[in-house]
Design a protein around this motif. Structure first.
Motif, short mmCIF file in Angstrom:
data_model
loop_
_atom_site.label_atom_id
_atom_site.label_comp_id
_atom_site.label_asym_id
_atom_site.label_seq_id
_atom_site.Cartn_x
_atom_site.Cartn_y
_atom_site.Cartn_z
N VAL A 24 -5.56 50.90 63.55
CA VAL A 24 -4.79 50.17 62.68
C VAL A 24 -5.66 49.86 61.26
N ARG A 25 -5.38 50.24 60.16
CA ARG A 25 -6.27 49.68 58.95
C ARG A 25 -5.76 48.69 58.40
N PRO A 26 -6.53 48.02 57.70
CA PRO A 26 -6.39 46.47 56.83
C PRO A 26 -5.03 46.91 56.00
N GLY A 27 -4.02 45.80 56.02
CA GLY A 27 -2.99 46.14 55.09
C GLY A 27 -1.95 46.92 55.77
N GLU A 28 -2.02 47.53 57.03
CA GLU A 28 -1.00 48.12 57.33
C GLU A 28 -0.10 47.39 58.32
N ARG A 196 -4.94 42.12 55.95
CA ARG A 196 -4.56 41.99 57.26
C ARG A 196 -3.59 43.01 57.61
N ALA A 197 -3.50 42.92 59.08
CA ALA A 197 -2.62 43.95 59.56
C ALA A 197 -1.60 43.43 60.79
N ASP A 214 4.33 51.09 58.00
CA ASP A 214 3.71 52.04 57.36
C ASP A 214 3.82 53.22 58.60
N HIS A 215 3.45 52.80 59.84
CA HIS A 215 3.51 53.91 60.93
C HIS A 215 4.42 53.27 62.13
#
Ligand SMILES: Nc1ncnc2c1ncn2[C@@H]1O[C@H](COP(=O)(O)OP(=O)(O)OP(=O)(O)O)[C@@H](O)[C@H]1O
Ligand SMILES: [Mg+2]
Lengths: 250, 447
Positions: A24-28, A196-197, A214-215
């Motif tokens: 999990v990347r930032p912003g996702e 944040r995520a 996103d996912h």
């Protein structure tokens, strides 16, 4: 931000997580879906630090730190938030005091001074407006006598006050009426930020109309068996899980 | 005194020494009642864990000792300075009148002129010398002699104490402070406090029992008499060093439509036996008995509360909350008896315990005996540990483990604390309780 590699965990001698991999990347925003009993809540609780689960293999990196080596309270202070599927009632512990203690714990860990009483109240009032919660909830015991939907709103209220880097929301949409769902979704969207995520565990595509992921991942028998984009959720809504489970066996 | 049964070889050093003290005392206006009380006490002997109502309280530390009466000349003439620990308990309390009993004897109290017509006080030593007949009725034998045998001993041997007579509503609490003085650890004292609320009167009374390692053993008795329509809110708080022991009996007698709310709080000492016997004698009398028992270290706490419904339309509520850490043992035993004729009686009992360590023990037991019709009685008992779901919830919000645990313990006790209506008293008791929990500083901010 969150990197899970081959995470395995068991409870009461029974293996529940069978090797989870997730990045999990930032912003996702990620959505995790899957049949009942597939291990979604277990994953959420293991990440939050519930000790009853025994982690038998794997690594979890959170913001450059070894998450599994940290006790639950440290994970929270480091910016991880779990919205519970079944928030517990704690009579005798005041809701607003818990909020304040939680915020101060986080601030202390970050080397900041305790929050000023007036500032705190102003902050809580603002967040309560977003969640369309009546102020009377503040003086009640934590979740004490709250309806199912009120408990979920209270979880999101706590999230908004604590502003975590990573929020894992376990079926926060279950049991909400249509208006409440919009309020909760709005709460989650308020938190969205490039830094944040959010991980949403959900059974319904409906929430994803409001909080666009996103996912999307499918968790079954303790593994992520399929990942995709938003359209996967729509497909699952139409076709259920059987086709995925069968193809796995084949 | 030849009528007394002589004790056989099986009697303990303590019992023999008490008999010696008894034989040495001078006769007074109550000799007949005293002799009868002593006879019964000696016949029962010192309780052991084989006795039903003493099963959980090991009195070995008492029965092996040889007691003496306090030496003459050790009597205090003024109240001693209070330890910081006790001072905390009195913070914020603005009593209407304060009395201090040092080794069971009241030291001269400030003038009560401002309360003329509302409160009268007399030392029992004076009353014994001048009007013993006024005290005699209060020496009536306890209903359950087995459980209340120490109060028999008190009736035989008491020679001082206090009588308070309340004749109209008092604006602020009465404080009765019981502190140790020069009488040493080898001595035993038998203070007695009588509080009468005349018809229509009301008062809040805080009795604070303070013990130290080297203090005399206090075998105290308090009796509350509530006239028709009278109200008393009574607190007894036990605080002090681990070596301190308290044996206390509280008798409550209630006339028609009177209301007694009682709070027993065991915060300190190595041994606390707090007995309470409430007699609902008049129609419509209401009794509430609430106990908060905190065990830590090796402390033994034994709170026994008995409410006897003896008239129609009487109600009783008993709430007991026990916590135990270390290897402490805590008993909260509440009993209700509904006697024949006490029709439409209503009672509620709730006994709950929370174990905070592996080695601690709690016995939370409600008991009920009903001999009348149309009664409503409800009771429940549970003993458990900290709820892991609640604990995880608090941890997942970033709270320290110690804070989270203490918060949950405090929340567990809240049922009793919330009922305390004497503002200053409640705050003080909360403060003292919090002081016993880990992470007291954070917890104080929670209130
Ligand atoms: N404490 C426990 N003891 C035994 N089994 C457990 C325990 N906790 C979870 N499990 C089992 O682990 C499996 C996964 O449970 P989990 O709650 O993670 O499922 P889930 O995917 O969240 O399901 P749902 O969609 O119904 O919420 C289930 O079979 C459950 O019975
Ligand atoms: Mg679940």
């Amino acid at each position: 931000m969150l990197s899970i590699v081959d995470l395995q965990a068991r409870i009461a001698g029974k293996t529940i997580l069978n090797g989870i991999d997730l990045e999990v990347r930032p912003g996702e925003v990620h959505a995790i879906m899957g049949p009942n009993g597939s291990g979604k809540s277990t994953l959420a609780q293991v990440l939050a630090g519930r000790e009853e689960y025994e982690v038998t293999a794997g690594r979890v990196d959170f913001d450059g730190r070894d998450l599994l080596a940290m006790p639950a309270e440290e994970r929270a202070r480091a910016g991880l938030f779990l919205g519970f599927q079944y928030p517990v009632e704690i009579p005798g512990v005041n809701n607003v005091y818990l909020l304040k203690a939680a915020l101060n714990a986080k601030r202390r860990a970050a080397g900041q001074p305790e929050v000023d009483a007036y500032e705190f109240l102003a902050l809580v009032r603002e967040k309560m407006r977003i969640m369309q919660m009546n102020e009377s909830f503040l003086s009640r015991g934590v979740n004490e006598g709250f309806s199912g939907g009120e408990k979920k709103r209270n979880e999101i209220l706590q999230m908004l006050v604590l502003e975590p880097k990573l929020a894992i929301l376990d079926e926060t949409d279950s049991g909400l009426d249509i208006d409440a769902l919009k309020v909760v979704a709005q709460g989650v969207n308020t938190l969205r930020h490039p830094e944040r995520a959010v991980v949403l565990v959900t059974h319904y595509q409906r929430l994803l109309d409001y909080v666009v992921p996103d996912h999307v991942h499918v968790l079954a028998r303790g593994r992520i068996i399929k990942s995709g984009d938003r359209s996967l959720a729509l497909e699952l809504e139409r076709r259920g899980y059987d086709w995925l489970l069968e193809s796995k066996v084949a | 005194m030849s009528a007394l049964p002589s004790q056989g070889a099986g009697s303990s050093p303590a019992l023999r020494s008490l008999e010696t003290i008894w034989k040495a005392r001078a006769a007074d206006g109550l000799s007949a009642q005293r002799a009868e009380s002593m006879r019964r006490f000696l016949a029962l002997g010192l309780p052991t864990i084989r006795d039903e109502s003493w099963r959980y309280t090991n009195l070995r530390r008492i029965s092996g000792r040889e007691f003496v009466a306090p030496a003459a000349g050790t009597e205090a003439t003024s109240a001693p300075a209070l330890s910081a620990e006790v001072a905390v308990l009195l913070e914020g309390l603005a009593p209407a009148a304060s009395f201090t009993l040092v080794d069971g004897r009241p030291v001269p109290w400030p003038s009560l002129d401002a309360l003329r017509g509302a409160l009268e006080a007399a030392s029992l030593r004076d009353l014994l010398a001048r009007h013993p007949a006024e005290i005699a009725p209060a020496l009536r034998a306890p209903r359950d002699e087995d459980a209340a045998r120490w109060s028999l001993l008190n009736a035989a041997l008491f020679d001082d104490g206090l009588r308070l007579r309340v004749s109209s509503p008092l604006p602020a609490p009465i404080l009765v402070l019981r502190v140790p003085g020069a009488a040493g650890a080898e001595s035993i004292v038998h203070p007695r406090v009588l509080i009468e609320a005349l018809p229509g009167a009301s008062a809040t009374v805080l009795e604070l029992h303070v013990g130290t390692e080297s203090a005399a053993l206090a075998n105290s008795v308090t009796r509350l008499e509530l006239g028709r329509g009278a109200r008393i809110e009574h607190y007894r708080v036990f605080a002090g060093a681990d070596g301190a022991a308290f044996l206390d009996s509280l008798d409550v007698v209630q006339e028609e439509s009177s209301e007694c709310r009682q709070f027993t709080v065991a915060l300190g000492g190595g041994l606390v036996r707090a007995h309470l016997d409430a007699h609902l004698a008049g129609r419509g009398a209401r009794f509430e008995g609430h106990s908060l028992a905190a065990g830590s270290g090796t402390r033994q706490v034994d709170c026994v509360t008995v409410a006897t419904h003896d008239a129609p339309d009487t109600t009783s509520t008993q709430t007991a909350r026990a916590i135990a850490s270390g290897t402490s043992r805590v008993v909260v035993n509440s009993k209700v008896t509904v006697r024949p004729g006490a029709v439409r009686a209503e009672s509620r009992q709730s006994c709950r315990g929370m174990l905070l360590s592996q080695g601690a023990e709690i016995d939370a037991r409600p008991q009920l005996e009903i001999y009348a019709d149309e009664v409503k009685c409800a009771h429940g008992a549970t003993t458990g540990r900290l709820d892991p779901d609640m604990l995880f919830y608090l941890l997942s919000r970033g709270l320290d483990r110690a804070t989270a645990q203490s918060l949950l313990v405090f929340a567990f006790l809240a049922d009793v604390l919330i009922g305390m209506s004497a503002g200053g008293t409640r705050a003080a008791i909360e403060n003292a309780l919090i002081g016993q929990l880990p992470d007291a500083t954070t917890l104080r901010n929670f209130r």
